[in-house]
Each structure stands twice: as C-alpha cells, then as structure tokens.
Enzyme design. Structure first.
Site, mmCIF file in Angstrom:
data_model
loop_
_atom_site.group_PDB
_atom_site.id
_atom_site.type_symbol
_atom_site.label_atom_id
_atom_site.label_comp_id
_atom_site.label_asym_id
_atom_site.label_seq_id
_atom_site.Cartn_x
_atom_site.Cartn_y
_atom_site.Cartn_z
ATOM 1 N N LEU A 167 0.851 -1.200 0.023
ATOM 2 C CA LEU A 167 0.046 0.060 0.060
ATOM 3 C C LEU A 167 0.770 1.250 0.040
ATOM 4 O O LEU A 167 1.910 1.245 0.859
ATOM 5 C CB LEU A 167 -0.902 -0.079 1.359
ATOM 6 C CG LEU A 167 -2.503 -0.515 1.279
ATOM 7 C CD1 LEU A 167 -3.005 -0.318 2.521
ATOM 8 C CD2 LEU A 167 -2.908 -0.004 0.006
ATOM 9 N N ASP A 168 0.769 2.124 -0.921
ATOM 10 C CA ASP A 168 1.314 3.486 -0.726
ATOM 11 C C ASP A 168 1.276 4.093 0.512
ATOM 12 O O ASP A 168 0.221 3.847 1.215
ATOM 13 C CB ASP A 168 0.652 4.573 -1.886
ATOM 14 C CG ASP A 168 1.003 3.775 -3.457
ATOM 15 O OD1 ASP A 168 1.886 3.159 -3.371
ATOM 16 O OD2 ASP A 168 0.502 4.597 -4.211
ATOM 17 N N PRO A 169 2.386 4.809 0.682
ATOM 18 C CA PRO A 169 2.202 5.819 2.026
ATOM 19 C C PRO A 169 0.889 6.596 2.199
ATOM 20 O O PRO A 169 0.353 6.827 3.389
ATOM 21 C CB PRO A 169 3.608 6.387 2.283
ATOM 22 C CG PRO A 169 4.479 5.690 1.486
ATOM 23 C CD PRO A 169 3.628 4.946 0.260
ATOM 24 N N LEU A 170 0.520 6.990 0.957
ATOM 25 C CA LEU A 170 -0.745 7.942 1.176
ATOM 26 C C LEU A 170 -2.121 7.186 1.013
ATOM 27 O O LEU A 170 -3.101 7.758 1.066
ATOM 28 C CB LEU A 170 -0.590 9.003 -0.104
ATOM 29 C CG LEU A 170 0.496 10.137 0.165
ATOM 30 C CD1 LEU A 170 0.404 11.042 -0.872
ATOM 31 C CD2 LEU A 170 0.358 10.665 1.335
ATOM 32 N N ALA A 171 -1.861 5.915 1.158
ATOM 33 C CA ALA A 171 -3.055 5.116 0.969
ATOM 34 C C ALA A 171 -3.178 4.560 2.723
ATOM 35 O O ALA A 171 -2.159 4.351 3.317
ATOM 36 C CB ALA A 171 -3.083 3.864 0.039
#
Length: 292
Positions: free
Chosen positions: A42-46
C-alpha cells in the site's frame, strides 16, 4: 505463531514500516523470532487493509498479492499532479468540473477488462531501475500499457469538485491511473486525494486493527488473540481431508493417487493444514507445504 495479523495501515506509513511495527510488537510480546511479510503493498498515502503474514503463512503472501482488492478513492477534478496524488506538483489544470451524473455515465467504460498505463511514480522497473527514481531524476519515462480487470466500479458520493468511488479490481490495477483516465474521459483532469483499501483477498476492514491496538496487545502479551489462523487466507480453497499416512506422504513431497478431484485444494489432517495441493485427475501434487 503461524497466521495473519490484519493491519489498518495509517496514512503516511509504508508497507515495510508496517511489517517492522509488527516485528517490534512480536519482540515486545516475547514471541520467539518469527518470519513476517506483507500480502500486498500500500502506498504511504493510502490507508486500510494490509495483511501481515506470520510464520508459515508467509508462504501464502505471494498468493495474496495475486488476489482481487477493493478500494474507496476520491478524485479531485480540475487539477492533475505529477504523482497523480496529493504528493506531487500540479502539472495540468482545467475549468471543467463534471456533475455526478456525468461521472456515473463514464464508469461503464472503465468496467471489465481494460488497459491502463501505470503512473510514472510507481515501483515498476524499467531497465533495472524503479520508475519513480527515473521520474524524480527528470527522465522521460514511457509506461507501457498493461491489461487489468475492473470487476465493479460505483460512485459513492460527489460534490462540486470531487467524486468518491468504490472499485473492485484485479491484481496490478493502479487506482491513481484509473482516476486519471476517468477524469480525462470527462474532458478534464484529476488526481487522487483519498485512497483506502477496504478488502484484500478474503480480508476486510472488519478484521483490521490499528497499530495502537497492536501495541497494547503486545504489552498485554495478547497478540495471539488478534491473529487469524493460516487458513483464513485460504477461505476460497476447498478442504481435502487426509489420513496421517497421507499427510506424511505430502510432507515428504510425494504424489497421492486415488482421490479424484480437480484444481487447488487445502490438504487437512484433522484441524492441521498440511499443504496446498493441485489435483489433476487421480494425482495430487504439493504446491506449497506447511511445517506445522
């Protein structure tokens, strides 16, 4: 410990950092050294569902990567950023802000098998280098189209300049690319301002815990109460009961004969998972064995 801890990943934290947090919790709880891995970046912004595999369950992490996912995400219309999310610089603008009915109208075009170009800022390797490293270095990056499947795509909410959607997608789907392409189809531009994974394979937000609750459970030596069994990652696989002699043969990598089935099965000796097996006609071969 062999099983799954499902983390509700917070904003700003990378998947590998979440794995490190689980490792720290295991040490704090006094658990013997255990192999730990995650079942889908998962992306850090997700935010949202991040399955963390422990012990023998790490053998199933690759299968989790191949599973379908469900995401909620918000597209902000009128601007496009270099990263297709809130982290990048604005690189395009538009005065067109589509109404909810217009957004709903284009969604069928993005349902089913589609082709999409991944974001330039992604972990895909190009000539041995990560695309995001090339993009940050200012190099022109040509992202090749890839085939993915959008099983379902529905609008959840909309306001004057944004729309929130829910997407059930196949592996390899980039939600940021999907948002970009939906905006372009509406004659405007857009980027993702919110991305939350609500389901990964069989795991849902209902099973996910916060890192704070993980820390509390570690201090209370109660991590096992949060852990789901190894078989929770195989809920869609039919069970194949085996005898102790058959279980021993499978653990030795031998082929079983005489149980006519087809497809992937979970060999079980009573309540103990023995192996993930593939059956073709009367032959049953081990795909992945478990040392339990």
């Amino acid at each position: 410990m062999h099983g799954w801890i499902i983390i509700d990943k917070p904003l700003g934290l990378g998947s590998t950092q979440a794995v490190s947090a689980v490792k720290r919790a295991l040490r704090e709880a006094g658990v013997a050294k255990t192999k730990v891995g995650h079942g889908g970046t998962l992306d850090p912004l997700a935010t949202g569902v991040l399955p963390i595999a422990l012990g023998e369950a790490t053998k199933l992490a690759g299968r989790m990567l191949d599973s379908d996912k469900i995401y909620d995400f918000t597209i902000r219309f009128g601007e496009q950023t270099s990263t297709l999310d809130g982290e990048g610089e604005v690189i395009a603008t538009s005065d067109i802000l589509p109404a909810r009915a217009e957004v709903e109208g284009v969604l069928p075009r993005f349902t089913g098998p589609i082709e999409q170009a991944p974001p330039m800022y992604s972990a895909i390797k190009i000539d041995g280098k990560r695309a995001y490293d090339l993009a940050r270095a200012g190099e022109e990056v040509e992202m090749k189209l890839r085939s993915v499947t959008i099983h379902a795509l529905d609008i959840v909410a909309a306001d004057a300049n944004s729309a929130t959607l829910r997407a059930h997608v196949s592996k390899g789907t980039y939600i940021r690319s999907l948002a970009r392409d939906i905006a372009l189809a509406l004659g405007t531009v857009g980027y993702v301002t919110m991305l939350r994974r609500v389901k990964a394979g069989p795991f849902t937000l209902d099973q996910a815990i916060s890192l704070d609750n993980l820390s509390v459970a570690a201090r209370d030596r109660a991590l096992e109460q949060l852990m789901l069994p190894l078989t929770a990652g195989l809920d869609d696989i039919p069970a194949l009961p085996v005898t102790p002699d058959e279980a021993l043969a499978l653990r030795q990598g031998k082929v079983l004969i005489g149980k006519p089935h087809t497809g992937l099965l979970l060999a079980m000796e009573g309540e103990t998972p023995v192996a993930l097996v593939e059956s073709s006609g009367p032959e049953i071969r081990v795909v992945r064995g478990f040392n339990l």
